[in-house]
Enzyme design. Structure first.
Site, PDB file in Angstrom:
ATOM      1  N   LYS A 196       1.213  -1.366   0.063  1.00  0.00           N
ATOM      2  CA  LYS A 196       0.336  -0.295  -0.233  1.00  0.00           C
ATOM      3  C   LYS A 196       0.764   1.460   0.283  1.00  0.00           C
ATOM      4  O   LYS A 196       0.687   2.357  -0.776  1.00  0.00           O
ATOM      5  CB  LYS A 196      -0.858  -0.246   0.834  1.00  0.00           C
ATOM      6  CG  LYS A 196      -0.334   0.091   3.151  1.00  0.00           C
ATOM      7  CD  LYS A 196      -0.008   0.860   3.197  1.00  0.00           C
ATOM      8  CE  LYS A 196       0.702   0.911   4.818  1.00  0.00           C
ATOM      9  NZ  LYS A 196       0.444   2.590   5.284  1.00  0.00           N
ATOM     10  N   THR A 253      -3.649   4.864   3.352  1.00  0.00           N
ATOM     11  CA  THR A 253      -3.278   5.937   2.945  1.00  0.00           C
ATOM     12  C   THR A 253      -2.657   6.325   1.211  1.00  0.00           C
ATOM     13  O   THR A 253      -1.649   7.191   0.900  1.00  0.00           O
ATOM     14  CB  THR A 253      -1.518   4.443   2.798  1.00  0.00           C
ATOM     15  OG1 THR A 253      -1.977   4.413   4.338  1.00  0.00           O
ATOM     16  CG2 THR A 253       0.202   5.517   2.475  1.00  0.00           C
TER      17      THR A 253
END
Length: 344
Positions: A196, A253
């Site tokens: 991620k 994120t």
């Protein structure tokens, strides 16, 4: 344990995330006794005097039951019910080896997300190599340190092969504004936590070039497919990537204003060089350091990760942001697919 619910928790590492987790544990309704170990003696003294972490989390005061420690941490490890490592992936092996020599009874869990640069190992693989006999696990999921320290609502994943470790993590952190869910899929949770960060750099580039919300949605979705393919190839479960440590952490994120990895992408899109960005960032952006190893491990397994590979090319100076986007848009059409969930 001093009572049925109150735990003694040692958090080793006083970066933003280690500090936030220590604050969250100290604010738990069970009134855990929490020790936050600081590597730098001068920083430790400053934190004691100010009752906050001015270097990383200057906005949040420490609870009264949070103690700042420095120097040799052996006594903290040996007296704790739970040891939490707030160090980055690069320091994990050395910390685990040091702790293993003490033969602690308490489980040791880590907070770091990424892949070790030297050997290309995920955190649990680092542990198996450095300290295979420790009882271990990981606390992960979509979480910005500042929001956790402020007691804003957060949901995390406690991943371990041992149910006792999951239960202890839940007892340590689940309460008030934090929910903690158990999971046995260490591989899936850690792949989500590593990949991620790389995809957040890509999304920052997308937004920095003002490509629009359609492009952002497509990038995050296809990035999730990349993450899932790699995770399943490494032995993770497909459903893990549909949960908090997969799509949850990716969305946070990739889109959140507090994301350091997203910030790297935004600045790359503006034409800043990577050394300039890292010099001004102030905090570690794990995506920069693990991108190469993510793509390398994918290549070893025959897993295609075009978005991540394009980010690596940009970070290594082999292309620029505009060329990266064009490269992805010119890929041949394909059938949309994700690994199928297991049949029960």
């Amino acid at each position: 344990m001093t009572t049925a619910n109150r735990l003694s928790i040692a958090v080793l590492g006083a970066g933003a995330w280690g500090t936030a987790v220590a604050i969250a544990a100290a604010k738990h309704p069970a009134h855990h006794h929490v020790s936050l170990w600081v590597r730098d003696a001068q920083q430790a003294e400053q934190m004691r005097l100010q009752r906050r972490n001015p270097r990383y989390l200057d906005e949040v005061d420490f609870p009264d039951n949070l103690c700042i420690e420095e120097g040799n941490f052996s006594h903290l490890v040996m007296s704790a019910d739970l040891v939490v490592l707030g160090t980055p992936v690069s320091a994990l092996s050395d910390m685990l080896q040091t702790i293993a020599m003490l033969s602690p009874q308490a489980p040791v869990v880590w907070l770091c997300k990424g892949i070790e640069q030297t050997n290309g190992l995920l955190p649990h693989e680092v542990q198996l190599k450095a300290a295979p006999h420790l009882l271990c696990g990981v606390l992960s999921g979509p979480s910005f340190a500042l929001e956790v320290a402020r007691s804003q609502p957060t949901a995390l994943v406690a991943a371990s092969h041992d149910a006792r470790v999951q239960a202890l993590l839940i007892a340590a952190f689940h309460g008030n504004n934090m929910r903690v869910y158990g999971n046995t899929d260490l591989v899936g949770v850690e792949v989500g936590g590593a990949v991620k960060n790389v995809l957040a750099i890509a999304t920052g580039i997308c937004d920095g070039l003002d490509l629009g919300l359609n492009a952002r949605a497509a990038l995050i979705t296809r990035g999730l497919a990349e993450m899932t393919r790699l995770g399943c190839a490494l032995g993770g479960r497909p459903e893990t990537f549909m949960g908090l440590s997969g799509v949850g952490d990716l969305v946070l994120t990739a889109t959140g204003g507090l994301s350091r990895n997203r910030k790297v992408g935004l600045l790359l899109a503006q034409g800043q060089s990577l050394p300039e960005i890292l010099a001004t960032l102030g905090h570690v952006a794990e995506g920069v350091y693990c991108a190469h190893n993510v793509v390398q491990r994918a290549g070893q397994l025959g897993v295609e990760m075009p978005i991540s590979a394009a980010v690596v090319q940009l970070l290594e100076g082999k292309t620029n942001a505009q060329e990266l986007v064009q490269q992805l848009l010119e890929r041949d059409p394909a059938i949309e697919s994700l690994p199928s969930p297991p049949v029960h």
